[in-house]
Design a protein around this motif. Structure first.
Motif, short mmCIF file in Angstrom:
data_model
loop_
_atom_site.label_atom_id
_atom_site.label_comp_id
_atom_site.label_asym_id
_atom_site.label_seq_id
_atom_site.Cartn_x
_atom_site.Cartn_y
_atom_site.Cartn_z
N VAL A 1 0.74 -1.12 -0.04
CA VAL A 1 -0.01 0.16 -0.18
C VAL A 1 0.90 1.30 -0.16
O VAL A 1 0.69 2.18 -0.82
N LEU A 2 1.95 1.33 0.92
CA LEU A 2 2.90 2.57 0.69
C LEU A 2 3.38 2.61 -0.50
O LEU A 2 3.64 3.66 -1.08
N ALA A 3 4.04 1.45 -1.17
CA ALA A 3 4.83 1.42 -2.44
C ALA A 3 3.65 2.18 -3.49
O ALA A 3 3.90 3.05 -4.43
N LEU A 4 2.40 1.79 -3.46
CA LEU A 4 1.35 2.27 -4.51
C LEU A 4 0.97 3.64 -4.05
O LEU A 4 0.82 4.59 -5.17
N VAL A 5 0.85 3.92 -2.94
CA VAL A 5 0.76 5.64 -2.67
C VAL A 5 2.08 6.40 -3.09
O VAL A 5 1.82 7.42 -3.64
N GLY A 6 3.11 5.92 -2.94
CA GLY A 6 4.36 6.58 -3.39
C GLY A 6 4.34 6.83 -4.93
O GLY A 6 4.60 7.81 -5.38
N MET A 7 3.96 5.64 -5.46
CA MET A 7 3.95 5.66 -6.92
C MET A 7 3.03 6.67 -7.69
O MET A 7 3.12 7.54 -8.45
N ILE B 1 1.57 12.00 -9.86
CA ILE B 1 0.99 13.23 -9.82
C ILE B 1 1.64 14.39 -10.01
O ILE B 1 1.61 15.20 -10.66
N PHE B 2 2.94 14.09 -9.18
CA PHE B 2 4.19 15.12 -9.44
C PHE B 2 4.60 15.39 -10.97
O PHE B 2 4.69 16.45 -11.50
N MET B 3 4.73 14.14 -11.61
CA MET B 3 5.23 14.32 -13.08
C MET B 3 3.93 14.83 -14.05
O MET B 3 4.51 15.68 -14.84
#
Length: 88
Positions: A16-22, A27-29
């Motif tokens: 879940v943390l990996a998916l949130v980070g991705m 969003i940033f890109m």
């Protein structure tokens, strides 16, 4: 059995943390691409060429210069004599 459940929960939290980070990176890109697109459109409407180097050079030229002490110019020569004081 208990060890398997705790490992599964740890793996689920990590996933879940990996998916949130991705998602945050995506969003940033996307927002960066939108910002560059807006800058490109504004430059075209003004009739100016748009390039990252020219944009950066313009931004750096508009920046205030650091305070300079008269006409002193320091060279890149090695320091010969340095006084060292111990701070207590």
């Amino acid at each position: 059995m208990k060890d398997t459940i705790s490992r599964f929960l740890r793996l689920a939290v990590l996933a879940v943390l990996a998916l949130v980070g991705m998602g945050m990176a995506l969003i940033f890109m996307v927002s960066t691409a939108i910002a560059v697109g807006v800058l490109y459109i504004v430059a075209r409407l003004r009739g100016q060429p748009f390039g990252i180097r020219t944009y950066w050079a313009r931004r750096q030229a508009a920046r205030p210069k650091p305070f300079q002490y008269g006409k002193q110019h320091f060279s890149n020569q090695d320091a010969i004599d340095v006084e060292v004081r111990e701070v207590r």
